[in-house]
Design a protein around this motif. Structure first.
Motif, PDB file in Angstrom:
ATOM      1  N   PHE A 142      21.926  -8.652   1.183  1.00  0.00           N
ATOM      2  CA  PHE A 142      20.880  -9.252   1.590  1.00  0.00           C
ATOM      3  C   PHE A 142      19.978  -9.270   0.664  1.00  0.00           C
ATOM      4  O   PHE A 142      19.019 -10.508   0.895  1.00  0.00           O
ATOM      5  N   ALA A 143      19.902  -8.999  -0.035  1.00  0.00           N
ATOM      6  CA  ALA A 143      18.281  -8.743  -1.531  1.00  0.00           C
ATOM      7  C   ALA A 143      18.795 -10.645  -1.829  1.00  0.00           C
ATOM      8  O   ALA A 143      17.712 -10.954  -2.213  1.00  0.00           O
ATOM      9  N   MET A 175      26.110  -8.360  10.205  1.00  0.00           N
ATOM     10  CA  MET A 175      26.216  -8.180   8.881  1.00  0.00           C
ATOM     11  C   MET A 175      26.266  -6.555   8.837  1.00  0.00           C
ATOM     12  O   MET A 175      27.822  -6.277   8.483  1.00  0.00           O
ATOM     13  N   LEU A 176      25.649  -6.199   9.210  1.00  0.00           N
ATOM     14  CA  LEU A 176      24.669  -4.969   8.894  1.00  0.00           C
ATOM     15  C   LEU A 176      25.754  -3.523  10.094  1.00  0.00           C
ATOM     16  O   LEU A 176      26.776  -2.600   9.883  1.00  0.00           O
ATOM     17  N   VAL A 178      37.166   2.635  -3.966  1.00  0.00           N
ATOM     18  CA  VAL A 178      36.567   1.512  -4.530  1.00  0.00           C
ATOM     19  C   VAL A 178      35.560   0.149  -3.836  1.00  0.00           C
ATOM     20  O   VAL A 178      34.536  -0.473  -3.281  1.00  0.00           O
ATOM     21  N   LEU A 179      36.775  -0.442  -3.255  1.00  0.00           N
ATOM     22  CA  LEU A 179      36.511  -1.482  -2.515  1.00  0.00           C
ATOM     23  C   LEU A 179      36.077  -1.016  -0.755  1.00  0.00           C
ATOM     24  O   LEU A 179      34.564  -1.439  -0.709  1.00  0.00           O
ATOM     25  N   LEU A 216      30.139  -1.238   1.390  1.00  0.00           N
ATOM     26  CA  LEU A 216      29.161  -0.684   2.665  1.00  0.00           C
ATOM     27  C   LEU A 216      27.964  -0.767   1.276  1.00  0.00           C
ATOM     28  O   LEU A 216      25.811  -0.406   1.287  1.00  0.00           O
ATOM     29  N   LEU A 217      28.460  -0.019  -0.311  1.00  0.00           N
ATOM     30  CA  LEU A 217      26.804   0.161  -0.784  1.00  0.00           C
ATOM     31  C   LEU A 217      26.643  -1.960  -1.233  1.00  0.00           C
ATOM     32  O   LEU A 217      25.751  -2.185  -2.058  1.00  0.00           O
ATOM     33  N   GLY A 218      27.244  -2.794  -1.432  1.00  0.00           N
ATOM     34  CA  GLY A 218      27.347  -4.012  -1.565  1.00  0.00           C
ATOM     35  C   GLY A 218      26.784  -4.880  -1.137  1.00  0.00           C
ATOM     36  O   GLY A 218      25.610  -5.873  -1.076  1.00  0.00           O
ATOM     37  N   LEU A 219      26.078  -4.214   1.133  1.00  0.00           N
ATOM     38  CA  LEU A 219      25.655  -5.421   1.412  1.00  0.00           C
ATOM     39  C   LEU A 219      24.350  -5.393   1.017  1.00  0.00           C
ATOM     40  O   LEU A 219      23.343  -6.733   1.504  1.00  0.00           O
TER      41      LEU A 219
END
Length: 116
Positions: free
Chosen positions: A69-70, A89-90, A56-57, A62-65
């Protein structure tokens, strides 16, 4: 003039597979004794359960980046050594974070093995 003999280099697993084909009878994976089977099943279940938070972390990272950015569009204009901070960061952040996450999960899995 002596001729150099060619030798095929293969993995030990390949050699085992070829040897199994040549052997008479069908090769079967060895069975564990009943007590060991129960212990292995319990260990597998406990490690899967303990692995979920790490999974989950990792997905949150990966999906939180894109969410970060948004929420903070200024990261595109902020630069470090001439490179946009969002790109850094990416490109850089996930790999050490995933390595630390993997190490953390490995220690947790080993602790389960030591306890049983």
């Amino acid at each position: 003039m002596s001729r150099i003999r060619r030798v095929a280099v293969t993995s030990p697993q390949t050699r085992l597979a070829h040897a199994r084909r040549r052997s008479r009878g069908r090769w079967r994976q060895p069975r564990l004794p009943a007590g060991d089977t129960q212990r292995a099943t319990a260990l597998y279940t406990a490690q899967r359960r303990r692995g979920l938070p790490a999974l989950v972390l990792m997905f949150a990272l990966l999906l939180g980046l894109p969410g970060v950015f948004a929420l903070f569009p200024g990261l595109d204009s902020a630069r470090l050594l001439g490179i946009p901070l969002s790109w850094l960061m990416l490109a850089v952040l996930p790999y050490p974070a995933m390595a630390l996450l993997a190490r953390w999960q490995l220690r947790r899995a080993e602790r389960i093995e030591d306890d049983q």
